[in-house]
Design an enzyme around this catalytic site. Structure first.
Site, mmCIF file in Angstrom:
data_model
loop_
_atom_site.group_PDB
_atom_site.id
_atom_site.type_symbol
_atom_site.label_atom_id
_atom_site.label_comp_id
_atom_site.label_asym_id
_atom_site.label_seq_id
_atom_site.Cartn_x
_atom_site.Cartn_y
_atom_site.Cartn_z
ATOM 1 N NE ARG A 78 40.138 30.385 44.760
ATOM 2 C CZ ARG A 78 40.135 31.574 44.161
ATOM 3 N NH1 ARG A 78 41.080 32.448 44.436
ATOM 4 N NH2 ARG A 78 39.192 31.899 43.311
ATOM 5 N N PRO A 97 34.384 38.466 40.001
ATOM 6 C CG PRO A 97 33.050 40.350 40.008
ATOM 7 C CD PRO A 97 33.522 39.240 40.875
ATOM 8 C CD GLU A 98 39.395 35.568 37.561
ATOM 9 O OE1 GLU A 98 40.399 35.586 36.847
ATOM 10 O OE2 GLU A 98 38.871 34.508 37.960
ATOM 11 N NE ARG A 125 55.684 35.921 44.976
ATOM 12 C CZ ARG A 125 56.173 37.125 44.731
ATOM 13 N NH1 ARG A 125 57.114 37.294 43.839
ATOM 14 N NH2 ARG A 125 55.704 38.177 45.382
ATOM 15 C CE LYS A 155 41.209 39.387 40.856
ATOM 16 N NZ LYS A 155 41.203 38.299 41.860
ATOM 17 N NE ARG A 172 29.448 34.147 50.482
ATOM 18 C CZ ARG A 172 30.412 33.302 50.108
ATOM 19 N NH1 ARG A 172 30.387 32.761 48.917
ATOM 20 N NH2 ARG A 172 31.380 32.992 50.924
#
Ligand code: ZN
Length: 273
Positions: free
Chosen positions: A262, A2-3, A153, A61, A114
């Site tokens: 990812r 879930p985001e 970055r 989250k 999980r």
């Protein structure tokens, strides 16, 4: 996982059901002990029992339940956690890790296949969420903030969007969707984006999250809202998990690559480095 849109949907569903209620009984089930981060399972059960829930907030989250003793009960669903409101007598589901019974004959169940979900009980919610920056739908997530963070970055922009310090609440689904909406190749080094593209990316992050929120989130796998239902946005995403399907804008097959471990989905024609 879930985001932001999924967690916010849960928050909105649960707020009228939980706020003002007193917790009458808490049971962390055998196998659910790893939920409890700041306390032993029994100490957490004892500390929550008798408390009244005064508010339900969200940051990134994380869900933050404000309690009447001034402390905050901070929950993270991680990979497969869900929170569902049911009558007290409802039987436990197969993956139920904890139950929180309320004073109106209802019960909140924490299900988690999980077992990566976490509960913290803290004075200051910030202590439960290290390395977490501004909420991606909050006032502090501005174009100027994003520009300053990306400039430092050299990682792919996709990786930068997944960094909770930069945009709390964005995960794999909405990082891909935001890059598509901004027409930016997700492999582009973050510090090579000019100001106009950063501004477009900022607006794309917000738009991708708000579009999903309007659909009550995306149910690609385990996500359920606070009432046990599914979100609708997974049928409306533009690139996420659409590998080899035609881009809605140009017809080119959506590609999948791995970035920072990812799966990442993008249109090789619409999105530029
Ligand atoms: Zn395209």
């Amino acid at each position: 996982m879930p985001e932001l849109p999924e967690v916010e949907t849960i928050r909105r569903d649960l707020t009228p059901l939980l706020v003002g209620r007193r917790i009458t009984h808490v049971a962390i089930q055998p196998g659910g002990e790893r939920l409890a981060i700041t306390h032993s399972p029994w100490a957490l059960e004892a500390a929550l029992t008798g408390r009244r829930i005064e508010g339900l907030e969200r940051h990134g989250k994380y869900l933050v339940a404000r309690l009447d003793d001034g402390r905050a009960w901070v929950l993270h669903l991680r990979m497969t956690g869900s929170l569902v409101h049911v009558p007290t007598e409802a039987p436990a589901g197969r993956y139920e890790r904890a139950r929180v019974d309320l004073d109106d004959g209802t019960s909140l169940r924490f299900n988690d296949l999980r077992k990566f979900g976490t509960w913290h009980l803290v004075e200051d919610p910030a202590d439960a969420m290290p390395h977490t920056g501004p909420d991606a739908l909050g006032p502090a997530f501005t174009t100027a903030w994003l520009r300053a963070q990306l400039a430092r970055r050299s990682v792919p922009v996709k990786s930068a969007l997944l960094d909770q310090h930069i945009a709390a609440g964005v995960g794999n689904i909405y990082a891909d969707e935001a890059c598509f909406r901004a027409r930016i190749d997700p492999r582009t080094p973050a510090n090579t984006l000019g100001p106009r593209r950063v501004a477009r990316l900022h607006d794309a992050v917000v738009a991708a999250l708000e579009a999903s929120l309007a659909d009550r989130g995306s149910s690609f796998s385990d996500y359920r809202d606070g009432l046990g239902g599914e979100g609708m946005h997974h049928v409306r995403v533009r690139v996420f998990r659409r590998t080899d399907l035609p881009c809605y804008d140009c017809g080119t097959a959506i590609q999948r690559v791995r970035i920072a471990g990812r799966s990442t989905h993008y249109c090789p024609r619409c999105q530029k480095t």
